[in-house]
Enzyme design. Structure first.
Site, PDB file in Angstrom:
ATOM      1  CB  CYS A   2      -0.950   0.094   1.178  1.00 25.04           C
ATOM      2  SG  CYS A   2      -2.079  -1.287   1.321  1.00 25.04           S
ATOM      3  NE  ARG A  35       4.837   1.579   0.139  1.00 27.62           N
ATOM      4  CZ  ARG A  35       5.916   1.380   0.871  1.00 27.62           C
ATOM      5  NH1 ARG A  35       7.086   1.787   0.440  1.00 27.62           N
ATOM      6  NH2 ARG A  35       5.833   0.774   2.027  1.00 27.62           N
ATOM      7  CD1 TRP A  83      -0.290  -6.353  -3.252  1.00 25.05           C
ATOM      8  CD2 TRP A  83      -0.659  -7.015  -1.142  1.00 25.05           C
ATOM      9  NE1 TRP A  83      -0.057  -7.709  -3.185  1.00 25.05           N
ATOM     10  CE2 TRP A  83      -0.274  -8.139  -1.908  1.00 25.05           C
ATOM     11  CE3 TRP A  83      -0.949  -7.195   0.202  1.00 25.05           C
ATOM     12  CZ2 TRP A  83      -0.157  -9.419  -1.365  1.00 25.05           C
ATOM     13  CZ3 TRP A  83      -0.841  -8.469   0.742  1.00 25.05           C
ATOM     14  CH2 TRP A  83      -0.431  -9.555  -0.042  1.00 25.05           C
ATOM     15  CG  ASN A 109       0.986  -0.093   4.492  1.00 20.89           C
ATOM     16  OD1 ASN A 109       0.648  -1.209   4.124  1.00 20.89           O
ATOM     17  ND2 ASN A 109       2.253   0.267   4.604  1.00 20.89           N
ATOM     18  N   GLY A 110      -1.212  -1.926   6.319  1.00 23.41           N
ATOM     19  CA  GLY A 110      -0.922  -2.857   7.403  1.00 23.41           C
ATOM     20  C   GLY A 110      -2.115  -3.743   7.698  1.00 23.41           C
ATOM     21  CD  GLU A 499      16.373 -12.970  -8.791  1.00 22.81           C
ATOM     22  OE1 GLU A 499      15.781 -13.511  -7.855  1.00 22.81           O
ATOM     23  OE2 GLU A 499      16.057 -11.842  -9.213  1.00 22.81           O
ATOM     24  CE  LYS A 503      12.987 -10.818 -10.704  1.00 21.39           C
ATOM     25  NZ  LYS A 503      13.672 -10.873  -9.469  1.00 21.39           N
ATOM     26  CD  GLU A 506       9.145 -11.479  -8.709  1.00 22.19           C
ATOM     27  OE1 GLU A 506      10.279 -11.406  -9.224  1.00 22.19           O
ATOM     28  OE2 GLU A 506       8.766 -10.720  -7.810  1.00 22.19           O
ATOM     29  CG  HIS A 522      19.586 -36.822  -5.827  1.00 22.74           C
ATOM     30  ND1 HIS A 522      20.032 -38.018  -5.318  1.00 22.74           N
ATOM     31  CD2 HIS A 522      20.694 -36.134  -6.199  1.00 22.74           C
ATOM     32  CE1 HIS A 522      21.363 -38.041  -5.350  1.00 22.74           C
ATOM     33  NE2 HIS A 522      21.783 -36.901  -5.887  1.00 22.74           N
ATOM     34  CE  LYS A 625      11.020  -2.811  -5.732  1.00 25.68           C
ATOM     35  NZ  LYS A 625      11.687  -3.849  -6.541  1.00 25.68           N
TER      36      LYS A 625
HETATM   37  O1  M6R Z   1      12.411  -5.277  -0.074  1.00 23.26           O
HETATM   38  P1  M6R Z   1      12.980  -6.649   0.115  1.00 23.26           P
HETATM   39  O2  M6R Z   1      14.274  -6.828  -0.563  1.00 23.26           O
HETATM   40  O3  M6R Z   1      13.031  -7.061   1.563  1.00 23.26           O
HETATM   41  O4  M6R Z   1      11.945  -7.619  -0.589  1.00 23.26           O
HETATM   42  C1  M6R Z   1      12.096  -9.007  -0.527  1.00 23.26           C
HETATM   43  C2  M6R Z   1      11.206  -9.688  -1.535  1.00 23.26           C
HETATM   44  O5  M6R Z   1       9.868  -9.395  -1.285  1.00 23.26           O
HETATM   45  C3  M6R Z   1      11.548  -9.271  -2.972  1.00 23.26           C
HETATM   46  O6  M6R Z   1      12.885  -9.529  -3.286  1.00 23.26           O
HETATM   47  C4  M6R Z   1      10.649 -10.011  -3.972  1.00 23.26           C
HETATM   48  O7  M6R Z   1      10.949 -11.378  -3.981  1.00 23.26           O
HETATM   49  C5  M6R Z   1      10.798  -9.391  -5.354  1.00 23.26           C
HETATM   50  N1  M6R Z   1       9.510  -9.166  -5.921  1.00 23.26           N
HETATM   51  C6  M6R Z   1      11.582 -10.228  -6.280  1.00 23.26           C
HETATM   52  O8  M6R Z   1      11.628  -9.738  -7.570  1.00 23.26           O
END
Ligand code: M6R
Length: 630
Positions: A2, A35, A83, A109-110, A499, A503, A506, A522, A625
């Protein structure tokens, strides 16, 4: 999660500032939309009434609504991008929520953990609710206190007092911003375990989830502490605790340029941020060593003697940041010979971990606000551990609550999928590892100097990959119909594989999985069938050549079972060509530093594939984010 913005200008001074609350708040929401983008809303105070608009979906839906049904001119307003937590992303659940017969508007927010109990109480008093949110309960509580407990007395800061009393009853994590029609020149805000920053202007003041909420208007910001209330007018900023005792914030200057949070001619923030990576690594290295190759991490204000006594390191992080931690583990253990664990923050404190005063906790977080990581850091501190934060966001909560911070200087990362922050985090973790090695005498100064020199060459090598991105972009676009992509890696290539898979999940919403190549036999090899795309991150054939040979065998194994193999290998590694449909070469670099290069083609691939599917790569579905709830 948010995004929150608040603004109060001076009605008389409006001629000077020329700012209308609606414009300021909308601009702030535009910058904070990363956010959360399930819905957006805004409320302004004008002519003794609250006027508000809210709309599900992205900010553009709200803007269309505002064009169809404009809000009055005003100098006091609040705005929110959501969010969703409690209740789906509907118009009704969007913020602001109104109370006190529509005279009070609140955004949040929260998560209010005791909302059910409060709601029962308020229902008993005849309050009616229109949404499924916990926020509406907080709004109703605040309205009830203002109207019935304080009798609407706004002569002595009634809204501030009401906020204090409300916060004393709220449990959970929250940033709240409220305006009331009776107090048209005031925005009152509160924070507990959720971000909120004040922006100081001339004849106007601002509130934001982070500084991007007001960066177009001022660079002067004030950090707030936990459990604080702030009341802003055009000319004043007053801070108290939840019980009314005066408190102080810490002023700082925002050192990034608003232009760095724009797309800079690229079609998306993500693409721009991928291209920012040479600079992100460079900036993170700059000023942290002297000409003799001695690391000078002055900002790490932990007694060197304490660092020398560290007998265990635990890296805490989530998502991409945790993969940066996994890369760091290989380097730190190799250079410092300190046992290093990497743990997902949300798993850490629930398993009774062994942590004591000789443990160094290294948290990694781009936002510095990830609630899971914050809670894990707090837990570790309670056990006596020393805490260092690797963070990209100046003034955010995790570095503030840590004993020391090593900022990554990647600049603002707006796209939800992390790219440049990842490379900057790995860079910062390398610096920390080398610093510990220097301090503890695990490495000769000359060796540290050599590694720093290799690190110094990384930005140009990333640029070389970016200059030749056409081939990987084409492959990504051509694979838009892929249903599943697997990623294999070994040693530092393993977190890179994970990673790469993250990507793709996501951005492109397809099944993607990263495996340690050695684990293949395995179990995961059962997934391979004719045409299954498999990316393989191949280690350098120089140095640890046995590992190279093993990964080449792994490529052959999946290929023999029908996989379509796409290989990331070091320039000059011709051995892989016979077994790969496609090979993408990265410049030569020492094995431990290779993730700073091998990640880049995987980012570009995910971006290209998702773009070819027509998806919004900056704001993927269901994500936000900054994950500020547990
Ligand atoms: O702000 P942060 O680095 O603590 O966030 C951690 C994860 O939420 C963040 O890396 C998330 O996995 C990303 N969307 C990855 O692209």
């Amino acid at each position: 999660m948010c995004g929150i913005v608040g603004y109060v200008g001076h009605s008389a001074g409006r001629v000077n500032t020329g700012h209308n609350a609606l414009d300021v708040v909308l601009e702030g929401l535009r910058r904070l939309e990363y956010r959360g983008y399930d819905s957006a809303g805004i409320a302004v105070v004008a002519d003794g009434t609250i006027s508000s608009r809210k709309k599900s979906g992205k900010l553009n839906n709200l803007i269309a609504e505002l064009e169809a049904s404009p809000l009055p001119e005003s100098v006091t307003g609040i705005g929110h991008t959501r969010w969703a937590t409690h209740g789906g992303p509907t118009d009704q659940n969007a913020h602001p929520h109104l109370a006190d017969d529509g005279k009070l508007a609140l955004i949040h927010n929260g998560i209010i953990e005791n909302f059910a109990e409060l709601k029962l109480d308020l229902l008993g008093k005849g309050v009616e609710f229109r949404s499924e949110t916990d926020t509406e309960v907080a709004a109703a509580l605040l309205g009830d206190i203002y109207r019935n407990q304080l009798h609407g007395d706004h002569s002595t800061g009634g809204l501030t007092k009401a906020m204090q009393l409300a916060c004393q009853r709220l449990e959970g994590a929250f940033t709240l911003l409220a305006v009331h029609a009776d107090q048209p020149d005031v925005v009152v805000a509160a924070r507990r375990n959720s971000p909120l920053v004040v922006g100081l202007g001339e004849g106007e003041n601002f509130l934001g989830s982070d500084v991007s909420g007001f960066i177009d208007y001022t660079r002067r910001a004030v950090e707030l502490g936990q459990d604080q209330i702030v009341t802003i007018t055009a000319d004043s900023v007053e801070i108290t605790d939840f019980y009314g005792a005066p408190a102080e914030g810490k002023e700082y200057k925002v050192d990034w340029d608003p232009a760095s949070a724009e797309k800079g001619g690229f079609p998306s923030f993500m693409e721009k941020e991928i291209h920012d990576q040479p600079d992100a690594v460079l900036q993170t290295l700059l000023g942290r060593s002297d000409i003799h190759g001695r690391l000078t991490l002055d900002e790490l204000r932990i007694d060197p003697e304490l660092l020398k006594s560290v007998d265990k390191i635990i890296v805490l992080a989530c998502g991409t940041s945790a993969y940066a931690g996994q890369v760091a583990k290989y380097a730190i253990e190799r250079w410092c010979r300190i046992p290093t664990e990497v743990e997902l923050s949300h798993e850490f404190r629930y398993r009774d971990p062994i942590v004591d005063e000789n443990t160094l906790i290294v948290s990694i977080s781009q936002s510095g606000e990830t609630m899971d990581t914050l809670m894990a850091v707090r837990y570790a501190k309670e056990q006596g551990a020393k805490t260092v934060s690797i963070c990209n966001t100046n003034g955010s909560t995790i570095p503030r609550e840590s004993d020391a911070v090593l900022y990554t200087h990647a600049g603002p990362e707006i796209a939800v999928a992390s790219t440049k922050a990842f490379l900057a985090q790995i860079t910062a973790a390398y610096l920390l590892g080398l610093y510990l090695a220097q301090l503890r005498g695990n490495k000769f100064q000359g060796e540290i100097k050599d590694i720093l020199a290799d690190l110094g060459k990384i930005p140009a090598k990333i640029q070389q990959i970016l200059d030749n991105e056409g081939q990987i972009k084409e492959l990504g676009a051509a694979m838009a119909d892929a249903k599943s992509v697997l990623f294999l890696g070994r040693h530092v290539g393993f977190p890179v594989a994970m990673e790469g898979a993250l990507k793709l999940k996501e951005l492109a919403y397809i099944h993607a999985e990263g495996f340690a190549a050695g684990e293949l036999k395995h179990g995961p090899i059962a997934l391979i069938e004719e045409g299954q795309p498999v990316f393989v991150v191949v280690p350098s054939p120089r140095g640890r050549d046995s590992l190279h040979a093993k990964v080449v065998s792994n490529i052959q194994e999946v290929r023999a079972r029908g996989a379509k193999t796409i290989v990331i290998a070091e320039e000059g590694d011709e051995a892989v060509q016979a077994y790969a449909e496609h090979v993408f070469y990265i410049p030569e670099t020492p094995t431990l530093l290779a993730p700073l290069l091998s990640t880049v083609p995987l980012q570009i691939f995910a971006l290209a594939l998702a773009s070819a599917k027509g998806y919004d790569v900056d704001q993927p579905r269901n994500l936000a984010k900054s994950v500020t709830v547990e």
